[in-house]
Design a protein around this motif. Sequence first.
Motif, mmCIF file in Angstrom:
data_model
loop_
_atom_site.group_PDB
_atom_site.id
_atom_site.type_symbol
_atom_site.label_atom_id
_atom_site.label_comp_id
_atom_site.label_asym_id
_atom_site.label_seq_id
_atom_site.Cartn_x
_atom_site.Cartn_y
_atom_site.Cartn_z
ATOM 1 N N GLU A 292 -1.380 -14.473 5.181
ATOM 2 C CA GLU A 292 -0.846 -13.357 4.400
ATOM 3 C C GLU A 292 -1.947 -12.515 3.778
ATOM 4 N N GLU A 293 -2.978 -13.143 3.262
ATOM 5 C CA GLU A 293 -4.065 -12.388 2.631
ATOM 6 C C GLU A 293 -4.697 -11.406 3.613
ATOM 7 N N ARG B 114 -3.253 -10.233 6.356
ATOM 8 C CA ARG B 114 -2.250 -9.216 6.703
ATOM 9 C C ARG B 114 -2.285 -8.082 5.681
ATOM 10 N N LEU B 115 -2.368 -8.432 4.411
ATOM 11 C CA LEU B 115 -2.412 -7.418 3.362
ATOM 12 C C LEU B 115 -3.704 -6.600 3.432
ATOM 13 N N THR B 116 -4.802 -7.228 3.816
ATOM 14 C CA THR B 116 -6.052 -6.496 3.995
ATOM 15 C C THR B 116 -5.898 -5.457 5.107
ATOM 16 N N TYR C 241 -3.107 -4.003 5.926
ATOM 17 C CA TYR C 241 -2.233 -2.955 5.390
ATOM 18 C C TYR C 241 -3.059 -1.992 4.538
ATOM 19 N N ARG C 242 -3.903 -2.527 3.669
ATOM 20 C CA ARG C 242 -4.719 -1.674 2.801
ATOM 21 C C ARG C 242 -5.686 -0.817 3.627
ATOM 22 N N ALA D 270 -0.407 -5.614 10.092
ATOM 23 C CA ALA D 270 0.237 -5.537 8.779
ATOM 24 C C ALA D 270 1.747 -5.667 8.873
ATOM 25 N N GLY E 46 5.910 -10.380 6.682
ATOM 26 C CA GLY E 46 5.842 -9.912 5.304
ATOM 27 C C GLY E 46 6.817 -8.803 5.004
ATOM 28 N N PRO F 171 1.132 -3.125 -0.182
ATOM 29 C CA PRO F 171 0.669 -4.417 -0.704
ATOM 30 C C PRO F 171 0.496 -4.479 -2.215
ATOM 31 N N ASP F 172 0.264 -3.358 -2.859
ATOM 32 C CA ASP F 172 0.051 -3.372 -4.307
ATOM 33 C C ASP F 172 1.264 -2.845 -5.076
#
Length: 217
Positions: A118-119, A121-123, A125-126, A145, A149, A154-155
Amino acid sequence: MAGEPQAEAAAPTRWKKVKATRTGDLGLPPETAEDMLGEAHDALAEAPPEAVITRLARTEDQAATAVRLLAFALPKREAVWWACLASRADIAADPKPTRPADTACLEAAEAWVYKPVEERRLTCYRAALASKTDRPASLAALAAAFSSGSLAPPDSPPEVQAIPPDDSLTAQIVGNAVVMAAVRTDPAQASRHLARLLDQGCDIARGGNGALESSPA
């Protein structure tokens, strides 16, 4: 003879990474299947994906369709890896200096392939959001991404409800990334580039890593 294509498709060599035995089981949304395969989509539903992809790849004006179908046939990790290879080829062919955003997207997508947590994947996305383009590298990151999820950024604050992505979204993005990589920097050679990328994708489907001779490192 009219029956020859069907006979050819009857017993193809199975591709190790393609789990579906029927094209109809690849998870294409109905409208996507009709758009890609036209009136033949119902007839081809029973054919093995390997046979349909191979037949499409042999016809120059259907090569892009073969790419898009192969993106659905591959598991998500392998599909994103294919998009990464296409992105590297796109960057290598671009006479302009490599954009830092493209490098960030590509590295994030490759890191996710190596370890799809997951970490990472979020990277991805960002990185895709920061890129603000739809180049192959940013699409590769976006494909990772949206592999699982939520579609929510992500934020996003905790009160934002998670929106699970459609299961076909990664495949659709990968198909677009690979086709774009073939045409973006040298449209006159698009057919040759697309054939090369298809060879890489088929190698991945057979269980290889897509690193064909003379491919970008």
